[in-house]
Design a protein around this motif. Sequence first.
Motif, PDB file in Angstrom:
ATOM      1  N   GLU A  64     -10.107   7.191   1.992  1.00 38.60           N
ATOM      2  CA  GLU A  64      -8.699   6.768   1.976  1.00 38.60           C
ATOM      3  C   GLU A  64      -7.805   7.902   2.447  1.00 38.60           C
ATOM      4  O   GLU A  64      -8.037   9.073   2.124  1.00 38.60           O
ATOM      5  N   ASP A  82       3.346   3.933  -2.416  1.00 40.18           N
ATOM      6  CA  ASP A  82       3.780   4.420  -3.737  1.00 40.18           C
ATOM      7  C   ASP A  82       5.112   5.128  -3.558  1.00 40.18           C
ATOM      8  O   ASP A  82       5.264   5.961  -2.647  1.00 40.18           O
ATOM      9  N   ASN A 116       0.826  -1.214   0.000  1.00 42.98           N
ATOM     10  CA  ASN A 116       0.000   0.000   0.000  1.00 42.98           C
ATOM     11  C   ASN A 116       0.859   1.263   0.000  1.00 42.98           C
ATOM     12  O   ASN A 116       0.465   2.303   0.542  1.00 42.98           O
ATOM     13  N   ALA A 146      -3.956   9.245   2.322  1.00 43.75           N
ATOM     14  CA  ALA A 146      -2.630   9.163   1.697  1.00 43.75           C
ATOM     15  C   ALA A 146      -1.676   9.978   2.548  1.00 43.75           C
ATOM     16  O   ALA A 146      -1.771  11.210   2.617  1.00 43.75           O
ATOM     17  N   GLU A 147      -0.755   9.291   3.203  1.00 39.31           N
ATOM     18  CA  GLU A 147       0.139   9.927   4.165  1.00 39.31           C
ATOM     19  C   GLU A 147       1.575   9.837   3.655  1.00 39.31           C
ATOM     20  O   GLU A 147       2.054   8.754   3.297  1.00 39.31           O
ATOM     21  N   TRP A 153       4.490   7.514  -0.379  1.00 36.86           N
ATOM     22  CA  TRP A 153       3.134   7.733   0.127  1.00 36.86           C
ATOM     23  C   TRP A 153       2.529   6.422   0.593  1.00 36.86           C
ATOM     24  O   TRP A 153       2.564   5.417  -0.109  1.00 36.86           O
ATOM     25  N   ARG A 154       1.954   6.455   1.809  1.00 36.06           N
ATOM     26  CA  ARG A 154       1.284   5.289   2.392  1.00 36.06           C
ATOM     27  C   ARG A 154      -0.234   5.508   2.319  1.00 36.06           C
ATOM     28  O   ARG A 154      -0.745   6.509   2.824  1.00 36.06           O
ATOM     29  N   THR A 155      -0.920   4.593   1.670  1.00 39.99           N
ATOM     30  CA  THR A 155      -2.378   4.732   1.489  1.00 39.99           C
ATOM     31  C   THR A 155      -3.100   3.704   2.369  1.00 39.99           C
ATOM     32  O   THR A 155      -2.809   2.509   2.299  1.00 39.99           O
ATOM     33  N   ARG A 156      -4.101   4.191   3.199  1.00 35.61           N
ATOM     34  CA  ARG A 156      -4.880   3.290   4.059  1.00 35.61           C
ATOM     35  C   ARG A 156      -6.359   3.701   4.042  1.00 35.61           C
ATOM     36  O   ARG A 156      -6.685   4.870   3.867  1.00 35.61           O
ATOM     37  N   GLU A 157      -7.210   2.705   4.225  1.00 36.49           N
ATOM     38  CA  GLU A 157      -8.659   2.953   4.286  1.00 36.49           C
ATOM     39  C   GLU A 157      -9.076   3.207   5.732  1.00 36.49           C
ATOM     40  O   GLU A 157      -8.634   2.513   6.651  1.00 36.49           O
ATOM     41  N   ASP A 174      -3.471  -2.131   5.739  1.00 32.33           N
ATOM     42  CA  ASP A 174      -4.032  -1.105   4.850  1.00 32.33           C
ATOM     43  C   ASP A 174      -5.250  -0.407   5.460  1.00 32.33           C
ATOM     44  O   ASP A 174      -6.051   0.195   4.741  1.00 32.33           O
TER      45      ASP A 174
END
Length: 413
Positions: free
Chosen positions: A96, A47, A45, A98-99, A60-64, A77
């Motif tokens: 979502e 980029d 998760n 994006a951090e 970039w870390r993407t989590r729901e 995630d």
Amino acid sequence: MDSSVLIDSFADFASSKSIDRPTMISVLEEVFRTMIRKKYGTDDNFDVIINPENGDLEMWRTREIVDDDSEDIWDYDKIPLSEARKIQSDFEVGEEVAEEVKLVDFGRRLVQTARQTLIQKIKDLEKEMLYDKYKDQVGELITGEVYQTLRNELIVLDNEGNELSLPRTEQISKDRFRKGDSVKAVIHKVEMNNGTPRITLSRTSSVFLERLFEIEIPEIYDGLISVRRIVREPGDRAKVAVESYDDRIDPVGACVGMKGSRIHSIVRELGNENIDVINYTENLELLISRSLSPAKISSVQIDRDAKRVSVYLKPDQVSLAIGKGGQNIKLAGRLVGMEIDVFRDVEELAEEDVDLSEFDDEIEAWMIEEFRKIGLDTAKSVLALSKEELLRRTDLEENSIEDVLDVLRKEFE
């Protein structure tokens, strides 16, 4: 450490080695993804965005977002709503997040590990590029500079500073090189041993002599003359069979040049190796005759099945045919692909020579017959060959040959 330092150092190397942009980005991305996996357990998760031109890096870390009471809050995630609202107060469940992850978040140890990994990747790329560069160039001529002289090899640098090996076994016996000297050789072998490429050069190979002919003889380079066969005793003697595709061109004359002008530089490069250039022909009998030059043969008998040739010469031509230590007849045999036996075609012997039958009181008859089988029927014809050559061509033991040679030498003392 700033990410730009890592990226810039790699980009500079990639540029100097002409590494394409996709490969460069792929290597950098894998290094940073390895860091992510070590810290977060997965990179699924994440980029990673890299711009090698200016050294920029973004991760970039993407989590729901899930409810704080959800059973999924521990999934890699997922992020609890309360934690998400610390990032942005109006986030809701299902959205979502994006951090951005900074390099400093990984800690000094992981960053240092990434730096070491990148250095290793650079070394691996260098090795792969060196192997790829030379693997298809076996047999090609190269000129390098002697970097180091070791006991069993020379370390030679190519024009890009890569280290190549010229083993002592692939050097001509008269070769004497010092650090800084220029050296010509052919690429003999290209191997990959435990991930490390080894490029071996040779100056004793027949291919090396062929490449020198291509450089010095324009007609060979242009394809008007072809080198059909080459056999060598490196540093001592060689025989080169050439053929012309133009009836107006004498291939031997073109290779030798006026007063030896063309072949002289080749001879000098090979430590004054004696080179016999002969006109190739499909007529085997004629090729055998030419290969035994400077001797003039009277007749030839060829046993194609046994790959053996009986050559008859006048007594004064025998030593010329055999050559010093049997070198001429050995090279001639290799050139035509057959074992050559020399016989005298007249019974009279030169006054200073002695028929082997005269030694029957000191040498056993069956041993004399062994020498006759290979065309040696006089004392001097036996003495003209080395002990090693006699061992190879007869069925006699080494001590027997030494005894015979002692008897024959005493005759002329």
